[in-house]
Design a protein around this motif. Structure first.
Motif, PDB file in Angstrom:
ATOM      1  N   MET A  92       0.828  -1.198   0.000  1.00 15.03           N
ATOM      2  CA  MET A  92       0.000   0.000   0.000  1.00 15.03           C
ATOM      3  C   MET A  92       0.866   1.254   0.000  1.00 15.03           C
ATOM      4  O   MET A  92       0.529   2.254  -0.650  1.00 15.03           O
ATOM      5  CB  MET A  92      -0.926  -0.010   1.223  1.00 15.03           C
ATOM      6  N   ARG A  93       1.973   1.220   0.691  1.00 16.78           N
ATOM      7  CA  ARG A  93       2.861   2.378   0.739  1.00 16.78           C
ATOM      8  C   ARG A  93       3.421   2.694  -0.649  1.00 16.78           C
ATOM      9  O   ARG A  93       3.467   3.845  -1.085  1.00 16.78           O
ATOM     10  CB  ARG A  93       3.994   2.113   1.726  1.00 16.78           C
ATOM     11  N   ALA A  94       3.850   1.642  -1.364  1.00 18.25           N
ATOM     12  CA  ALA A  94       4.357   1.848  -2.724  1.00 18.25           C
ATOM     13  C   ALA A  94       3.257   2.383  -3.636  1.00 18.25           C
ATOM     14  O   ALA A  94       3.498   3.261  -4.475  1.00 18.25           O
ATOM     15  CB  ALA A  94       4.919   0.538  -3.270  1.00 18.25           C
ATOM     16  N   ALA A  95       2.041   1.848  -3.480  1.00 19.62           N
ATOM     17  CA  ALA A  95       0.930   2.318  -4.295  1.00 19.62           C
ATOM     18  C   ALA A  95       0.608   3.782  -4.001  1.00 19.62           C
ATOM     19  O   ALA A  95       0.330   4.567  -4.923  1.00 19.62           O
ATOM     20  CB  ALA A  95      -0.298   1.442  -4.046  1.00 19.62           C
ATOM     21  N   MET A  96       0.636   4.165  -2.726  1.00 18.41           N
ATOM     22  CA  MET A  96       0.350   5.553  -2.368  1.00 18.41           C
ATOM     23  C   MET A  96       1.414   6.495  -2.915  1.00 18.41           C
ATOM     24  O   MET A  96       1.096   7.595  -3.384  1.00 18.41           O
ATOM     25  CB  MET A  96       0.254   5.688  -0.851  1.00 18.41           C
ATOM     26  N   HIS A  97       2.673   6.089  -2.900  1.00 17.44           N
ATOM     27  CA  HIS A  97       3.725   6.932  -3.456  1.00 17.44           C
ATOM     28  C   HIS A  97       3.526   7.109  -4.962  1.00 17.44           C
ATOM     29  O   HIS A  97       3.734   8.210  -5.503  1.00 17.44           O
ATOM     30  CB  HIS A  97       5.091   6.322  -3.170  1.00 17.44           C
ATOM     31  N   GLU A  98       3.135   6.050  -5.636  1.00 21.35           N
ATOM     32  CA  GLU A  98       2.883   6.162  -7.070  1.00 21.35           C
ATOM     33  C   GLU A  98       1.687   7.082  -7.330  1.00 21.35           C
ATOM     34  O   GLU A  98       1.700   7.877  -8.278  1.00 21.35           O
ATOM     35  CB  GLU A  98       2.634   4.769  -7.649  1.00 21.35           C
ATOM     36  N   MET A  99       0.664   6.988  -6.485  1.00 21.42           N
ATOM     37  CA  MET A  99      -0.497   7.856  -6.637  1.00 21.42           C
ATOM     38  C   MET A  99      -0.138   9.315  -6.404  1.00 21.42           C
ATOM     39  O   MET A  99      -0.638  10.217  -7.090  1.00 21.42           O
ATOM     40  CB  MET A  99      -1.598   7.424  -5.651  1.00 21.42           C
ATOM     41  N   LEU A 100       0.738   9.577  -5.439  1.00 20.94           N
ATOM     42  CA  LEU A 100       1.157  10.947  -5.176  1.00 20.94           C
ATOM     43  C   LEU A 100       1.888  11.533  -6.381  1.00 20.94           C
ATOM     44  O   LEU A 100       1.773  12.726  -6.678  1.00 20.94           O
ATOM     45  CB  LEU A 100       2.063  10.997  -3.941  1.00 20.94           C
ATOM     46  N   GLY A 101       2.643  10.697  -7.090  1.00 22.70           N
ATOM     47  CA  GLY A 101       3.370  11.172  -8.262  1.00 22.70           C
ATOM     48  C   GLY A 101       2.488  11.365  -9.473  1.00 22.70           C
ATOM     49  O   GLY A 101       2.872  12.071 -10.415  1.00 22.70           O
ATOM     50  N   ASN A 102       1.321  10.745  -9.514  1.00 24.53           N
ATOM     51  CA  ASN A 102       0.386  10.883 -10.634  1.00 24.53           C
ATOM     52  C   ASN A 102      -1.000  11.202 -10.083  1.00 24.53           C
ATOM     53  O   ASN A 102      -1.989  10.516 -10.366  1.00 24.53           O
ATOM     54  CB  ASN A 102       0.336   9.591 -11.455  1.00 24.53           C
ATOM     55  N   VAL A 103      -1.047  12.241  -9.308  1.00 23.81           N
ATOM     56  CA  VAL A 103      -2.243  12.520  -8.528  1.00 23.81           C
ATOM     57  C   VAL A 103      -3.460  12.814  -9.407  1.00 23.81           C
ATOM     58  O   VAL A 103      -4.572  12.389  -9.083  1.00 23.81           O
ATOM     59  CB  VAL A 103      -1.978  13.674  -7.535  1.00 23.81           C
ATOM     60  N   ARG A 104      -3.280  13.508 -10.517  1.00 24.85           N
ATOM     61  CA  ARG A 104      -4.432  13.828 -11.373  1.00 24.85           C
ATOM     62  C   ARG A 104      -5.060  12.564 -11.945  1.00 24.85           C
ATOM     63  O   ARG A 104      -6.275  12.410 -11.966  1.00 24.85           O
ATOM     64  CB  ARG A 104      -4.009  14.771 -12.495  1.00 24.85           C
ATOM     65  N   GLN A 105      -4.220  11.668 -12.443  1.00 27.50           N
ATOM     66  CA  GLN A 105      -4.733  10.423 -13.016  1.00 27.50           C
ATOM     67  C   GLN A 105      -5.474   9.609 -11.973  1.00 27.50           C
ATOM     68  O   GLN A 105      -6.571   9.094 -12.229  1.00 27.50           O
ATOM     69  CB  GLN A 105      -3.579   9.598 -13.598  1.00 27.50           C
ATOM     70  N   HIS A 106      -4.896   9.502 -10.788  1.00 27.44           N
ATOM     71  CA  HIS A 106      -5.506   8.670  -9.756  1.00 27.44           C
ATOM     72  C   HIS A 106      -6.762   9.309  -9.168  1.00 27.44           C
ATOM     73  O   HIS A 106      -7.712   8.609  -8.817  1.00 27.44           O
ATOM     74  CB  HIS A 106      -4.483   8.368  -8.664  1.00 27.44           C
ATOM     75  N   LEU A 107      -6.778  10.622  -9.076  1.00 27.44           N
ATOM     76  CA  LEU A 107      -7.994  11.292  -8.610  1.00 27.44           C
ATOM     77  C   LEU A 107      -9.137  11.092  -9.604  1.00 27.44           C
ATOM     78  O   LEU A 107     -10.283  10.876  -9.209  1.00 27.44           O
ATOM     79  CB  LEU A 107      -7.735  12.778  -8.395  1.00 27.44           C
ATOM     80  N   ALA A 108      -8.826  11.161 -10.895  1.00 24.21           N
ATOM     81  CA  ALA A 108      -9.854  10.950 -11.916  1.00 24.21           C
ATOM     82  C   ALA A 108     -10.380   9.519 -11.855  1.00 24.21           C
ATOM     83  O   ALA A 108     -11.598   9.282 -11.942  1.00 24.21           O
ATOM     84  CB  ALA A 108      -9.288  11.251 -13.297  1.00 24.21           C
ATOM     85  N   TRP A 109      -9.471   8.545 -11.703  1.00 20.64           N
ATOM     86  CA  TRP A 109      -9.899   7.145 -11.612  1.00 20.64           C
ATOM     87  C   TRP A 109     -10.733   6.918 -10.356  1.00 20.64           C
ATOM     88  O   TRP A 109     -11.776   6.261 -10.396  1.00 20.64           O
ATOM     89  CB  TRP A 109      -8.679   6.232 -11.599  1.00 20.64           C
ATOM     90  N   THR A 110     -10.289   7.447  -9.230  1.00 24.57           N
ATOM     91  CA  THR A 110     -11.013   7.257  -7.973  1.00 24.57           C
ATOM     92  C   THR A 110     -12.394   7.881  -8.030  1.00 24.57           C
ATOM     93  O   THR A 110     -13.375   7.297  -7.555  1.00 24.57           O
ATOM     94  CB  THR A 110     -10.215   7.864  -6.799  1.00 24.57           C
ATOM     95  N   ALA A 111     -12.485   9.079  -8.622  1.00 21.90           N
ATOM     96  CA  ALA A 111     -13.788   9.738  -8.732  1.00 21.90           C
ATOM     97  C   ALA A 111     -14.754   8.929  -9.589  1.00 21.90           C
ATOM     98  O   ALA A 111     -15.964   8.930  -9.351  1.00 21.90           O
ATOM     99  CB  ALA A 111     -13.612  11.135  -9.322  1.00 21.90           C
ATOM    100  N   LYS A 112     -14.230   8.192 -10.563  1.00 19.41           N
ATOM    101  CA  LYS A 112     -15.080   7.400 -11.449  1.00 19.41           C
ATOM    102  C   LYS A 112     -15.462   6.060 -10.842  1.00 19.41           C
ATOM    103  O   LYS A 112     -16.607   5.614 -10.951  1.00 19.41           O
ATOM    104  CB  LYS A 112     -14.362   7.165 -12.787  1.00 19.41           C
TER     105      LYS A 112
END
Length: 289
Positions: free
Chosen positions: A189-209
């Motif tokens: 989960m820590r590695a996944a969160m770091h990757e999400m922080l680096g691509n925050v726009r992409q992950h926010l869009a995916w999460t919102a959907k």
């Protein structure tokens, strides 16, 4: 639907043949019908029509064992060859199916999180997860209809939204909550969160959907921790609750993308001690007489 006529048979024989296996009717083979009736009644084949007329009136066809059976079309000499059970019997038998393998489920979700941490959402495909887990794609599709559903379950497993945090002090509550949300103690989960922080726009869009509840549940949980501290008299009601809730996530995001600073429990504690708690105490001092 018209009943097929059987050439060369009397009306009585045709009526009796309706109760014979479907193959007898569909073939329109009157000699086969006569042989079947005669064989069952013990009469010579040539006496089939006469015997059939007598049997029809006796009601014996109602008790013939093949009355409710369907015989394949290629069966011509023996109506009892390869019989299929009546549909009423089949409906009462439950299909055993294949039970879900909890170990395989956990392995698949773990592999999905590993791929997310290594290459982001784009790296998580059903084929890649199946290959990493050593399973077939069919095994994945039996469990999840798409990679979005698979990834949502993986996040829910490794970072559940409904957590219980109650240390009795707001500072420790906040540190524990943020440590959980940023995967401290869970390398995947820590590695996944770091990757999400680096691509925050992409992950926010995916999460919102796909999982919009994740955007609000964490914030609501932290708000509840602050409100509980207010209720027990530890702090005064914050003058700007939204800003207070934004402090730690905003600083984590900024420092990761500008300084390459990874998230640790120590960094979370530093942000809480230097920003959140002083702001909360300042509100308490402002309200003091």
């Amino acid at each position: 639907m018209r009943r097929p006529m059987i050439a060369g048979a009397t009306p009585s024989a045709r009526a009796a043949a309706v109760r014979l296996p479907r193959a007898a009717i569909e073939t329109k083979d009157s000699s086969w019908v006569r042989r079947s009736i005669a064989g069952l009644s013990g009469a010579p084949a040539g006496h089939g029509r006469t015997r059939a007329a007598r049997l029809q009136g006796s009601g014996i066809f109602d008790t013939l064992p093949f009355r409710n059976y369907i015989v394949p079309k290629n069966v011509r000499s023996n109506p009892f060859r390869h019989p299929c059970p009546p549909m009423s019997d089949l409906s009462s038998v439950a299909s055993p199916g294949r039970p879900r393998d909890a170990v395989l489920d956990a392995t698949i979700l773990k592999c999905a999180m590993a791929l997310l941490g290594e290459g982001g959402i784009g790296a998580v495909t059903m084929e890649a997860v199946a290959q990493r887990a050593g399973a077939g794609k069919a095994s994945l599709y039996r469990r999840w209809r798409s990679k979005d559903e698979l990834l949502a379950d993986a996040l829910a497993r490794h970072s559940p939204l409904d957590i219980e945090v109650d240390t009795g002090a707001l500072r420790d509550d906040l540190i524990d909550a943020y440590a959980h949300y940023y995967g401290i103690g869970d390398p995947l989960m820590r590695a996944a969160m770091h990757e999400m922080l680096g691509n925050v726009r992409q992950h926010l869009a995916w999460t919102a959907k796909v999982t919009p509840e994740r955007l609000t549940a964490r914030r609501a949980k932290v708000r509840s921790l602050v409100e509980r501290a207010v209720a027990r008299g530890e702090i005064a009601p914050p003058q700007d609750m939204d800003m207070l809730l934004d402090l730690v996530p905003s600083l984590i995001l900024y420092r990761y993308n500008t300084h390459g600073e990874t998230v640790t429990r120590a960094s979370i504690a530093r942000f809480v001690d230097m920003l959140v708690m002083p702001m909360a105490r300042r509100a308490a001092q402002a309200d003091a007489p």
